[in-house]
Write a protein that holds these residues in place. Structure first.
Motif, PDB file in Angstrom:
ATOM      1  N   GLY A  34       4.316  37.942   5.073  1.00  9.36           N
ATOM      2  CA  GLY A  34       4.236  38.075   3.679  1.00  9.36           C
ATOM      3  C   GLY A  34       3.574  39.771   3.189  1.00  9.36           C
ATOM      4  O   GLY A  34       3.308  40.406   3.856  1.00  9.36           O
ATOM      5  N   TRP A  35       3.921  39.794   1.801  1.00 12.84           N
ATOM      6  CA  TRP A  35       3.397  41.055   1.093  1.00 12.84           C
ATOM      7  C   TRP A  35       2.346  40.713   0.109  1.00 12.84           C
ATOM      8  O   TRP A  35       2.327  39.662  -0.589  1.00 12.84           O
ATOM      9  CB  TRP A  35       4.666  41.916   0.461  1.00 12.84           C
ATOM     10  CG  TRP A  35       5.523  42.618   1.662  1.00 12.84           C
ATOM     11  CD1 TRP A  35       6.952  41.854   2.170  1.00 12.84           C
ATOM     12  CD2 TRP A  35       5.470  43.765   2.141  1.00 12.84           C
ATOM     13  NE1 TRP A  35       7.330  42.980   2.894  1.00 12.84           N
ATOM     14  CE2 TRP A  35       6.387  44.106   3.017  1.00 12.84           C
ATOM     15  CE3 TRP A  35       4.234  44.976   1.942  1.00 12.84           C
ATOM     16  CZ2 TRP A  35       6.527  45.326   3.712  1.00 12.84           C
ATOM     17  CZ3 TRP A  35       4.364  45.904   2.928  1.00 12.84           C
ATOM     18  CH2 TRP A  35       5.512  46.262   3.516  1.00 12.84           C
ATOM     19  N   PHE A  46      -0.940  37.805  -4.039  1.00  8.73           N
ATOM     20  CA  PHE A  46       0.260  37.494  -3.445  1.00  8.73           C
ATOM     21  C   PHE A  46       1.377  38.378  -3.992  1.00  8.73           C
ATOM     22  O   PHE A  46       1.572  38.134  -5.380  1.00  8.73           O
ATOM     23  CB  PHE A  46       0.442  36.065  -3.213  1.00  8.73           C
ATOM     24  CG  PHE A  46       1.580  35.663  -2.776  1.00  8.73           C
ATOM     25  CD1 PHE A  46       2.546  34.962  -3.759  1.00  8.73           C
ATOM     26  CD2 PHE A  46       2.087  35.889  -1.502  1.00  8.73           C
ATOM     27  CE1 PHE A  46       3.981  34.731  -3.197  1.00  8.73           C
ATOM     28  CE2 PHE A  46       3.311  35.396  -1.132  1.00  8.73           C
ATOM     29  CZ  PHE A  46       4.253  34.891  -1.967  1.00  8.73           C
ATOM     30  N   ALA A  49       6.585  36.222   0.376  1.00  9.58           N
ATOM     31  CA  ALA A  49       6.570  35.685   1.524  1.00  9.58           C
ATOM     32  C   ALA A  49       7.907  35.153   2.231  1.00  9.58           C
ATOM     33  O   ALA A  49       8.918  34.787   1.206  1.00  9.58           O
ATOM     34  CB  ALA A  49       5.630  34.869   1.826  1.00  9.58           C
ATOM     35  N   SER A  51       9.808  33.011   5.328  1.00 13.62           N
ATOM     36  CA  SER A  51       9.681  32.285   6.554  1.00 13.62           C
ATOM     37  C   SER A  51      10.186  32.865   7.817  1.00 13.62           C
ATOM     38  O   SER A  51      10.972  33.860   7.849  1.00 13.62           O
ATOM     39  CB  SER A  51      10.605  30.789   6.349  1.00 13.62           C
ATOM     40  OG  SER A  51      11.999  30.980   6.197  1.00 13.62           O
ATOM     41  N   THR A  57      12.368  31.910   0.962  1.00 10.27           N
ATOM     42  CA  THR A  57      11.248  33.062   0.514  1.00 10.27           C
ATOM     43  C   THR A  57      10.644  32.521  -0.846  1.00 10.27           C
ATOM     44  O   THR A  57      10.990  31.748  -1.542  1.00 10.27           O
ATOM     45  CB  THR A  57      12.089  34.419   0.006  1.00 10.27           C
ATOM     46  OG1 THR A  57      13.349  34.020  -0.873  1.00 10.27           O
ATOM     47  CG2 THR A  57      12.991  34.707   1.218  1.00 10.27           C
ATOM     48  N   CYS A  95       1.215  44.235   4.430  1.00  8.73           N
ATOM     49  CA  CYS A  95       2.164  43.324   4.844  1.00  8.73           C
ATOM     50  C   CYS A  95       1.160  42.332   5.969  1.00  8.73           C
ATOM     51  O   CYS A  95       0.197  42.802   6.366  1.00  8.73           O
ATOM     52  CB  CYS A  95       3.183  43.843   5.736  1.00  8.73           C
ATOM     53  SG  CYS A  95       2.906  44.456   7.285  1.00  8.73           S
ATOM     54  N   SER A  98       1.362  35.301   9.493  1.00 11.84           N
ATOM     55  CA  SER A  98       0.987  34.133   9.422  1.00 11.84           C
ATOM     56  C   SER A  98       1.832  33.148  10.466  1.00 11.84           C
ATOM     57  O   SER A  98       2.972  32.836  10.306  1.00 11.84           O
ATOM     58  CB  SER A  98       1.100  33.298   8.196  1.00 11.84           C
ATOM     59  OG  SER A  98       0.781  31.985   8.011  1.00 11.84           O
ATOM     60  N   TYR A 106       6.561  29.184   4.412  1.00 14.22           N
ATOM     61  CA  TYR A 106       5.856  30.263   4.157  1.00 14.22           C
ATOM     62  C   TYR A 106       4.666  29.758   3.306  1.00 14.22           C
ATOM     63  O   TYR A 106       4.543  29.017   2.860  1.00 14.22           O
ATOM     64  CB  TYR A 106       6.728  31.192   3.646  1.00 14.22           C
ATOM     65  CG  TYR A 106       7.245  30.867   2.249  1.00 14.22           C
ATOM     66  CD1 TYR A 106       8.493  30.216   2.000  1.00 14.22           C
ATOM     67  CD2 TYR A 106       6.296  31.201   1.173  1.00 14.22           C
ATOM     68  CE1 TYR A 106       8.910  30.006   0.936  1.00 14.22           C
ATOM     69  CE2 TYR A 106       6.827  30.778  -0.184  1.00 14.22           C
ATOM     70  CZ  TYR A 106       8.085  29.978  -0.444  1.00 14.22           C
ATOM     71  OH  TYR A 106       8.719  29.858  -1.871  1.00 14.22           O
ATOM     72  N   GLY A 108       1.772  31.594   0.405  1.00 14.08           N
ATOM     73  CA  GLY A 108       1.094  32.791  -0.271  1.00 14.08           C
ATOM     74  C   GLY A 108      -0.370  32.894  -0.239  1.00 14.08           C
ATOM     75  O   GLY A 108      -1.060  33.805  -0.937  1.00 14.08           O
ATOM     76  N   TYR A 113      -3.205  34.062   6.796  1.00 12.91           N
ATOM     77  CA  TYR A 113      -2.416  35.009   7.441  1.00 12.91           C
ATOM     78  C   TYR A 113      -3.534  35.735   8.391  1.00 12.91           C
ATOM     79  O   TYR A 113      -4.706  36.002   8.038  1.00 12.91           O
ATOM     80  CB  TYR A 113      -2.194  36.270   6.558  1.00 12.91           C
ATOM     81  CG  TYR A 113      -0.922  35.884   5.734  1.00 12.91           C
ATOM     82  CD1 TYR A 113      -0.801  34.921   4.521  1.00 12.91           C
ATOM     83  CD2 TYR A 113       0.341  36.249   6.151  1.00 12.91           C
ATOM     84  CE1 TYR A 113       0.483  34.524   3.818  1.00 12.91           C
ATOM     85  CE2 TYR A 113       1.637  35.872   5.405  1.00 12.91           C
ATOM     86  CZ  TYR A 113       1.447  35.092   4.363  1.00 12.91           C
ATOM     87  OH  TYR A 113       2.711  34.553   3.734  1.00 12.91           O
TER      88      TYR A 113
END
Length: 126
Positions: A34-35, A46, A49, A51, A57, A95, A98, A106, A108, A113
């Motif tokens: 994730g970013w 968030f 993100a 997977s 995404t 970044c 997780s 994925y 958020g 994470y």
């Protein structure tokens, strides 16, 4: 475990940047990535993100259609392509990794994470 972001900088409104995050010390393909970003005086939020499989995404509404997250599992790297940048995108971008048992999952949620990078500054200003 290390996550090292790069690619930040100063850009004019409407410009583009590509952030990279190189991971080491973990089984990269077992982690959703994730970013997140944090602007001065604001909480970390968030951004995007992806997977493990890169099939799924997700994006926060304010960046949909402008930002694209991708990953290269062979290079242990996740990217964030940022186009049509706005002053409100100014923040430190982080970044994060997780661990995920689901290849198409994925999240958020920052608390899910386990590992975080040190961040890279993005400033959008004329």
């Amino acid at each position: 475990v290390q996550l090292v972001e790069s690619g930040g900088g100063l850009v004019q409104p409407g410009g583009s940047l590509r952030l990279s995050c190189a991971a080491s010390g973990l089984a990269f393909s077992s982690y959703a990535m994730g970013w997140f970003r944090q602007a001065p005086g604001k909480e970390r939020e968030f951004v995007a993100a992806i997977s493990r499989s890169a099939i799924k995404t997700g994006y926060t509404d304010s960046v949909k259609g402008r930002f694209t997250i991708s990953r290269d599992n062979a290079k242990n790297t996740v990217y964030l392509q940022m186009n049509s940048l706005k002053p409100e995108d100014t923040a430190v971008y982080y970044c994060a990794a997780s661990y995920s048992s689901g290849r198409d999952y994925y999240t958020g949620a920052p608390r899910q994470y386990e590992y975080w990078g040190q961040g890279t500054q993005v400033t959008v200003s004329s």
